[in-house]
Design a protein around this motif. Structure first.
Motif, PDB file in Angstrom:
ATOM      1  N   VAL A  27       0.829  -1.203   0.000  1.00 47.75           N
ATOM      2  CA  VAL A  27       0.000   0.000   0.000  1.00 47.75           C
ATOM      3  C   VAL A  27       0.867   1.258   0.000  1.00 47.75           C
ATOM      4  O   VAL A  27       0.678   2.159  -0.818  1.00 47.75           O
ATOM      5  CB  VAL A  27      -0.989   0.003   1.191  1.00 47.75           C
ATOM      6  N   MET A  28       1.843   1.330   0.903  1.00 47.65           N
ATOM      7  CA  MET A  28       2.711   2.504   0.995  1.00 47.65           C
ATOM      8  C   MET A  28       3.890   2.448   0.027  1.00 47.65           C
ATOM      9  O   MET A  28       4.576   3.437  -0.179  1.00 47.65           O
ATOM     10  CB  MET A  28       3.221   2.667   2.433  1.00 47.65           C
ATOM     11  N   GLN A  29       4.167   1.285  -0.527  1.00 45.26           N
ATOM     12  CA  GLN A  29       5.229   1.066  -1.506  1.00 45.26           C
ATOM     13  C   GLN A  29       6.630   1.391  -0.975  1.00 45.26           C
ATOM     14  O   GLN A  29       7.481   1.909  -1.691  1.00 45.26           O
ATOM     15  CB  GLN A  29       4.941   1.825  -2.800  1.00 45.26           C
ATOM     16  N   LEU A  30       6.871   1.057   0.302  1.00 49.90           N
ATOM     17  CA  LEU A  30       8.211   1.185   0.863  1.00 49.90           C
ATOM     18  C   LEU A  30       8.978  -0.101   0.574  1.00 49.90           C
ATOM     19  O   LEU A  30       8.388  -1.158   0.364  1.00 49.90           O
ATOM     20  CB  LEU A  30       8.138   1.448   2.371  1.00 49.90           C
ATOM     21  N   LEU A  80      -0.447  13.908  -5.232  1.00 49.20           N
ATOM     22  CA  LEU A  80      -1.376  13.305  -4.274  1.00 49.20           C
ATOM     23  C   LEU A  80      -2.544  12.607  -4.969  1.00 49.20           C
ATOM     24  O   LEU A  80      -3.023  11.582  -4.479  1.00 49.20           O
ATOM     25  CB  LEU A  80      -1.885  14.363  -3.285  1.00 49.20           C
ATOM     26  N   ASP A  81      -2.977  13.119  -6.109  1.00 52.04           N
ATOM     27  CA  ASP A  81      -4.057  12.449  -6.844  1.00 52.04           C
ATOM     28  C   ASP A  81      -3.647  11.039  -7.258  1.00 52.04           C
ATOM     29  O   ASP A  81      -4.476  10.125  -7.266  1.00 52.04           O
ATOM     30  CB  ASP A  81      -4.473  13.271  -8.062  1.00 52.04           C
ATOM     31  N   ASP A  82      -2.369  10.834  -7.584  1.00 47.22           N
ATOM     32  CA  ASP A  82      -1.865   9.498  -7.918  1.00 47.22           C
ATOM     33  C   ASP A  82      -1.878   8.599  -6.684  1.00 47.22           C
ATOM     34  O   ASP A  82      -2.165   7.406  -6.776  1.00 47.22           O
ATOM     35  CB  ASP A  82      -0.453   9.564  -8.498  1.00 47.22           C
ATOM     36  N   VAL A  83      -1.556   9.171  -5.535  1.00 48.08           N
ATOM     37  CA  VAL A  83      -1.590   8.416  -4.279  1.00 48.08           C
ATOM     38  C   VAL A  83      -3.020   7.965  -3.994  1.00 48.08           C
ATOM     39  O   VAL A  83      -3.262   6.802  -3.668  1.00 48.08           O
ATOM     40  CB  VAL A  83      -1.053   9.263  -3.096  1.00 48.08           C
ATOM     41  N   VAL A  84      -3.966   8.873  -4.140  1.00 45.62           N
ATOM     42  CA  VAL A  84      -5.376   8.545  -3.893  1.00 45.62           C
ATOM     43  C   VAL A  84      -5.828   7.427  -4.829  1.00 45.62           C
ATOM     44  O   VAL A  84      -6.484   6.467  -4.400  1.00 45.62           O
ATOM     45  CB  VAL A  84      -6.262   9.809  -4.039  1.00 45.62           C
ATOM     46  N   ALA A  85      -5.451   7.513  -6.095  1.00 46.90           N
ATOM     47  CA  ALA A  85      -5.824   6.472  -7.061  1.00 46.90           C
ATOM     48  C   ALA A  85      -5.214   5.129  -6.661  1.00 46.90           C
ATOM     49  O   ALA A  85      -5.882   4.090  -6.736  1.00 46.90           O
ATOM     50  CB  ALA A  85      -5.376   6.872  -8.464  1.00 46.90           C
ATOM     51  N   LEU A  87      -4.353   4.146  -3.581  1.00 50.09           N
ATOM     52  CA  LEU A  87      -5.059   3.667  -2.392  1.00 50.09           C
ATOM     53  C   LEU A  87      -6.394   3.042  -2.769  1.00 50.09           C
ATOM     54  O   LEU A  87      -6.781   2.003  -2.218  1.00 50.09           O
ATOM     55  CB  LEU A  87      -5.260   4.808  -1.391  1.00 50.09           C
ATOM     56  N   LYS A  88      -7.077   3.636  -3.715  1.00 50.36           N
ATOM     57  CA  LYS A  88      -8.356   3.077  -4.172  1.00 50.36           C
ATOM     58  C   LYS A  88      -8.143   1.732  -4.857  1.00 50.36           C
ATOM     59  O   LYS A  88      -8.919   0.794  -4.638  1.00 50.36           O
ATOM     60  CB  LYS A  88      -9.070   4.065  -5.094  1.00 50.36           C
ATOM     61  N   ARG A  89      -7.087   1.613  -5.686  1.00 56.69           N
ATOM     62  CA  ARG A  89      -6.790   0.330  -6.338  1.00 56.69           C
ATOM     63  C   ARG A  89      -6.472  -0.746  -5.308  1.00 56.69           C
ATOM     64  O   ARG A  89      -6.799  -1.916  -5.495  1.00 56.69           O
ATOM     65  CB  ARG A  89      -5.617   0.472  -7.311  1.00 56.69           C
ATOM     66  N   CYS A  90      -5.823  -0.349  -4.211  1.00 54.88           N
ATOM     67  CA  CYS A  90      -5.491  -1.282  -3.128  1.00 54.88           C
ATOM     68  C   CYS A  90      -6.691  -1.543  -2.226  1.00 54.88           C
ATOM     69  O   CYS A  90      -6.588  -2.343  -1.294  1.00 54.88           O
ATOM     70  CB  CYS A  90      -4.343  -0.730  -2.285  1.00 54.88           C
ATOM     71  N   ASP A  91      -7.784  -0.847  -2.463  1.00 62.90           N
ATOM     72  CA  ASP A  91      -8.982  -0.942  -1.635  1.00 62.90           C
ATOM     73  C   ASP A  91      -8.665  -0.596  -0.178  1.00 62.90           C
ATOM     74  O   ASP A  91      -9.151  -1.233   0.753  1.00 62.90           O
ATOM     75  CB  ASP A  91      -9.617  -2.336  -1.756  1.00 62.90           C
ATOM     76  N   TRP A  92      -7.800   0.428  -0.004  1.00 63.09           N
ATOM     77  CA  TRP A  92      -7.425   0.876   1.344  1.00 63.09           C
ATOM     78  C   TRP A  92      -8.203   2.141   1.656  1.00 63.09           C
ATOM     79  O   TRP A  92      -8.102   3.126   0.929  1.00 63.09           O
ATOM     80  CB  TRP A  92      -5.917   1.130   1.443  1.00 63.09           C
TER      81      TRP A  92
END
Length: 128
Positions: A27-30, A80-85, A87-92
């Motif tokens: 989710v966080m891609q670390l 941030l819009d890419d982050v939101v997208a 998170l939505k793909r991850c269903d988080w």
């Protein structure tokens, strides 16, 4: 004169290592890092988050290491819009934002999520 330059690492105490690993790597891609005697950390830039499992902490440790007590803010490397997208793909679930806040050096725009231990995670972009 300030003698501290930057944060090297912090320690997160978790209950479920697999759930924590999934959140921070997927989710966080670390980046997952193994060090020492089988310890794990999540790396980003020149910093990392070391992980302790509740009841099996490494010494020395915080006086009261508890899951869910952290409130962390990360600056995103993408809009941030890419982050939101993502998170939505991850269903988080996003629990707040996007909202404007004051960061350490300038104004930021942030969204909020919770990790598996209910730590508050703020993901932000710098504003001009």
């Amino acid at each position: 004169m300030e003698f501290i330059d930057h944060l090297d690492h912090l320690v997160l105490t978790c209950v479920d290592l697999q759930a924590t690993r999934h959140f921070y790597t997927e989710v966080m891609q670390l980046r997952l890092e193994t060090f020492g005697e089988g310890r794990i950390a999540f790396r980003f830039g020149n910093q990392k988050i070391n992980v302790h499992v509740k009841g099996a902490e490494f010494e020395p440790k915080a006086h009261l290491p508890v899951p869910g007590a952290l409130d962390l803010c990360f600056l995103a490397a993408v809009p941030l819009d890419d982050v939101v997208a993502h998170l939505k793909r991850c269903d988080w679930p996003i629990i707040g934002g996007p909202v404007q806040r004051t960061g350490a050096t300038q104004k930021i725009r942030s969204v909020y999520v919770r990790d598996p231990d209910l730590n508050l995670i703020e993901i932000s972009e710098l504003l001009n």
